[in-house]
Design an enzyme around this catalytic site. Structure first.
Site, PDB file in Angstrom:
ATOM      1  CG  ASP A  37     -11.583  12.060 -27.848  1.00 39.33           C
ATOM      2  OD1 ASP A  37     -11.680  10.823 -27.801  1.00 39.33           O
ATOM      3  OD2 ASP A  37     -12.534  12.816 -27.600  1.00 39.33           O
ATOM      4  CB  CYS A  95     -11.329  21.470 -21.908  1.00 38.46           C
ATOM      5  SG  CYS A  95     -11.628  20.748 -23.519  1.00 38.46           S
ATOM      6  CG  HIS A 106     -19.484   9.470 -20.715  1.00 37.83           C
ATOM      7  ND1 HIS A 106     -20.555   9.848 -19.954  1.00 37.83           N
ATOM      8  CD2 HIS A 106     -19.287  10.432 -21.629  1.00 37.83           C
ATOM      9  CE1 HIS A 106     -20.989  10.995 -20.415  1.00 37.83           C
ATOM     10  NE2 HIS A 106     -20.249  11.368 -21.434  1.00 37.83           N
ATOM     11  CD  GLU A 127     -12.230  16.216 -29.349  1.00 34.99           C
ATOM     12  OE1 GLU A 127     -12.146  15.722 -28.217  1.00 34.99           O
ATOM     13  OE2 GLU A 127     -13.303  16.561 -29.866  1.00 34.99           O
TER      14      GLU A 127
HETATM   15  C1  PEP Z   1     -11.349  15.422 -24.673  1.00 38.26           C
HETATM   16  O1  PEP Z   1     -11.399  14.616 -25.598  1.00 38.26           O
HETATM   17  O2  PEP Z   1     -10.297  15.687 -24.052  1.00 38.26           O
HETATM   18  C2  PEP Z   1     -12.562  16.122 -24.217  1.00 38.26           C
HETATM   19  C3  PEP Z   1     -12.513  17.085 -23.327  1.00 38.26           C
HETATM   20  O3  PEP Z   1     -13.740  15.713 -24.725  1.00 38.26           O
HETATM   21  P1  PEP Z   1     -14.528  14.394 -24.279  1.00 38.26           P
HETATM   22  O4  PEP Z   1     -13.866  13.816 -23.085  1.00 38.26           O
HETATM   23  O5  PEP Z   1     -15.930  14.818 -24.036  1.00 38.26           O
HETATM   24  O6  PEP Z   1     -14.392  13.522 -25.494  1.00 38.26           O
HETATM   25 MG    MG Z   2     -13.111  14.546 -26.842  1.00 37.69          MG
END
Ligand code: PEP
Ligand code: MG
Length: 580
Positions: free
Chosen positions: A457, A504, A192, A433
C-alpha cells in the site's frame, strides 16, 4: 501454432498442464486464427454447441409451458428461431472457412453487426429481437467455451486456471489440490490474487490482459511464472525444454530446503528475523515447515468472505489454532482490512468511487464498532494461549491509534470483570502503509509497541498508482527513489524511538530486495513461504556492510530504471542461479 502471452510474475514456478477457463460472471470472446486442417473440428464444435443450446432451450420451454406461462415460452421460441436461422448459421460456417478464424470470434462479429443494424431502426419489435439475439449469443458462446463457472470448487483433475480475475472467495473455495497454476487477465504483483497465489505456493502470472481470450479449455499450456510467461499449445520442443527447467527448479528447491533449520545470520553475524505472512490458516504448516520464527502478518480477512459475519467464538477458534501451532513464537494478528480490492459480499452496499481511498481497514472498523469490538475481544482472549500481538492496518493519524487503543482498554476491562484470562501486556502495533504515517512515524511511535511496513500500500499511496491496475503497473515500482527515501526514514524514526520494526509487504519476500532492505536497516522480514529459503540463502551469504554499500550506491542514482538495473546486475552477479 503456439501462442505466447506475457504478464506479471506473481508467484514463481514452472508448470505444464491443461487449461481450465473460469469466467465467473464474465465472458471474454476468444479470438484466434485457425489452420485449414482445423476447419472441420471448428465446425464440429459449432454444430455440437448449436445442438446443446437447442436442447437447453427446449428444456426451459417445456418447463415454462407446463407452468402455463405462454408469453415466456414464446420468448424462447424466438430464441430458437434465431438459432435455427440458416442465414446466421451459414454465414458463420462460411466465415470460418474463408477467414480461418475461430467460431466464437466469427459469431461475435455477426451478432455485433446484426445488433448494430437493428439498433439503427426505430421499431419496438426489432428492439425485442436485439435482446433475444444477445441472450442467445451468450448462451451459445458459453456452450462453445464449455464454461461451467460453478465447477471451480469441484475441480477433480489437475488444471491451470485461466480467469479474468479471482476474488478471494473464488480462491478460498477452489479445490487447490488440483490447481497447478493461475493465469489472470487482471491484477498486479500486489493484487489479492497474487498474494493468495504466493501464500499457497501456486505459480501465477497476472495482468496478461488477454489470457482468457487466447486459450481454450483443455489446451496444453506452459506457465513459466518466474518470468511472467505463458505458452499456449506449445511445441513438443518447448514442452521438453520446460520439463527440464521444471525439474531443475524442483532440485534447487530441494537443496534450498536444507536451510530450514540453519540460523538466519549474515556473514558478519547479524541476525535477520524471518517471519511468515498468513492469508488462510491452512498455510501455517507450510510456513512453519520453512523454518519461520513466527507470524509477522496474519491477515484476518479470510474470516469475512461470507455474507455472515464470524462471531467471537469462531474467530477465537481460528486464531487459537495458529497461535498454539507457533507458541511460544509470536503471532501478529491484523484486525480486519476490508475495502480496496478486498471487498466482500456483505459490503456491496458501500460501493465507493475510490475504494482504496475510502472506508477501508481501520476506517471501516471504526464505522462498524460492534464488528471491531468482537474481533478485538477474540484476539485478546486468544492472547492467553501464546505469544499474540495485535496490529491495526491503514493507520493515517495518531488519533486513530489512540482511539483504537482506548477501545482495546475498554474490552480488557470487560474481560477482567468477566474473569476471562488474557495477556495484559499484549503488544499493539500498526501497519505503516500510508505516506502520512510513514512521515509521522516519529510521533506515532509514542502510541504503539511496534511498526510493520506495508509496502504494497505504501507504494500505491506514495506514487498514486492503483496497486491492482495492470495499465499503470509500469509505474508501480518499489525502487522509485521516493519509496527508498521513505523506507529509510521509517527505519531512522523507529531506531530513534526504539520501536521494533518489521517489513511485511510483498517486497520483504522477494530476493531482489533483500540486500537493499538490509542495507536500509531492516532486520525483521515477514513473507509468504514461497521464497523464504532463497531469502535465507541471501542473508547467509552477505555482510551488512556490503548491503549498506549497495543501498548507498543506489541512492546516488536518479531514475527508477537506473536503480533497478544496478540492483539487478549486482544481485545477478552475486546469485547467478537465483536471478536467471
Ligand atoms: C501491505 O500493504 O503491504 C500489506 C502487507 O497489506 P495488504 O497487502 O494486506 O494490504
Ligand atoms: Mg496493506
Amino acid at each position: 501454432m503456439p501462442i505466447t502471452i506475457k504478464g506479471t510474475s506473481a508467484s514463481p514456478g514452472i508448470k505444464i498442464g491443461k487449461a481450465h477457463i473460469y469466467m465467473g460472471s464474465n465472458i471474454v470472446i476468444p479470438k484466434y486464427k485457425i489452420n485449414k486442417k482445423d476447419i472441420d473440428n471448428e465446425l464440429k464444435r459449432f454444430e455440437a454447441a448449436l445442438e446443446k443450446t437447442k436442447k437447453e432451450i427446449n428444456a426451459i420451454q417445456s418447463q415454462i409451458s407446463d407452468n402455463l406461462s405462454k408469453d415466456m415460452a414464446n420468448i424462447f421460441s424466438s430464441h430458437l428461431m434465431v438459432l435455427e436461422d440458416p442465414m446466421i448459421a451459414d454465414q458463420a460456417r462460411e466465415k470460418v472457412k474463408d477467414e480461418l478464424r475461430n467460431i466464437e470470434w466469427v459469431l461475435n462479429d455477426i451478432s455485433v453487426e446484426l445488433i448494430n443494424s437493428f439498433s439503427a431502426i426505430e421499431d419496438e419489435y426489432l428492439k425485442e429481437k436485439i435482446i433475444d439475439l444477445s441472450d442467445i449469443h451468450k448462451r451459445l458462446i458459453n456452450n462453445l467455451l464449455m464454461n461451467d463457472s460453478s465447477d471451480i470448487s469441484r475441480l477433480d483433475k489437475e488444471a491451470i486456471i485461466f480467469a479474468p480475475d479471482l476474488t478471494p472467495s473464488d480462491t478460498a473455495i477452489m479445490n487447490k489440490k488440483y490447481v497447478l497454476a493461475f493465469v489472470t487477465d487482471k491484477g498486479g504483483r500486489t493484487s489479492h490474487t497474487a498474494i493468495m497465489a504466493r501464500a499457497l505456493e501456486i505459480p501465477a502470472v497476472v495482468g496478461t490482459f488477454t489470457g482468457t481470450s487466447k486459450v481454450r479449455n483443455g489446451d496444453t499450456v506452459i506457465v513459466d511464472a518466474s518470468h511472467g510467461k505463458v505458452i499456449i499449445q506449445p511445441s513438443e520442443k518447448e514442452i521438453e525444454y520446460y520439463k527440464k527447467i521444471e525439474s531443475e527448479y524442483l532440485n534447487v528447491e530441494k537443496l534450498l530446503s536444507e536451510l530450514t533449520h540453519l540460523p538466519s545470520k549474515t556473514l558478519d553475524d547479524s541476525e535477520i528475523v524471518i517471519l511468515g505472512n498468513i492469508e488462510l490458516p491452512e498455510e501455517m504448516e507450510l510456513i512453519k515447515g520453512h523454518g519461520a520464527q513466527g507470524i509477522g502478518l496474519f491477515r484476518s480477512e479470510f474470516l469475512f468472505l461470507d455474507k455472515k459475519l464470524p462471531d467471537e467464538e469462531r474467530q477465537f477458534v481460528e486464531y487459537k489454532n495458529v497461535v498454539e501451532c507457533f507458541n511460544p513464537k509470536p503471532v501478529t494478528i491484523r484486525t480486519l482490512d476490508i475495502g480496496g480490492d478486498k471487498i466482500y459480499a456483505y459490503r456491496t452496499q458501500y460501493t465507493e468511487r475510490n475504494p482504496f481511498l475510502g472506508c477501508r481497514a481501520i476506517r471501516f472498523c471504526m464505522e462498524n464498532l460492534d464488528l471491531f469490538r468482537t474481533q478485538i475481544r477474540a484476539i485478546l482472549r486468544v492472547s492467553h494461549y501464546g505469544n499474540v500481538k495485535m496490529m491495526f492496518p491503514m493507520i493515517t493519524t495518531s488519533e486513530e491509534i489512540i482511539k483504537a487503543r482506548s477501545i482495546v482498554d475498554e474490552i480488557k476491562n470487560d474481560l477482567r470483570n468477566e474473569k476471562i484470562p488474557f495477556d495484559n501486556n499484549i503488544q499493539i502495533g500498526i501497519m505503516i502503509e500510508v505516506p502520512s504515517a510513514a512521515l509521522n512515524s516519529d510521533q506515532l511511535s509514542k502510541y504503539c509497541d511496534f511498526f510493520s511496513v506495508g509496502t504494497n500500500d505504501l507504494v500505491q499511496y506514495l506514487l498514486a498508482v492503483d496497486r491492482i491496475s495492470e495499465s499503470v503497473a509500469y509505474l508501480y515500482n518499489p525502487l522509485n527513489i521516493t519509496v527508498l527515501r521513505i523506507l529509510k526514514l521509517i527505519v531512522e524514526n523507529a531506531v530513534k524511538n526504539s520501536t521494533p520494526l518489521s517489513i511485511c509487504g510483498e517486497i520483504a519476500g522477494e530476493p531482489l530486495y533483500t540486500m537493499l532492505l538490509m542495507g536500509l536497516g531492516y532486520r525483521t522480514f515477514s513473507m509468504s513461504s514461497t521464497l523464504m529459503h532463497q531469502i535465507k540463502r541471501i542473508i547467509r551469504s552477505v555482510s551488512i556492510k556490503e548491503c549498506e554499500e549497495l543501498a548507498e550506491d543506489l541512492f546516488k542514482l536518479e531514475t527508477t530504471e537506473a536503480i533497478e538495473k544496478k540492483l539487478l546486475s549486482t544481485m545477478k552477479k552475486k546469485f547467478p542461479k537465483t536471478f536467471v
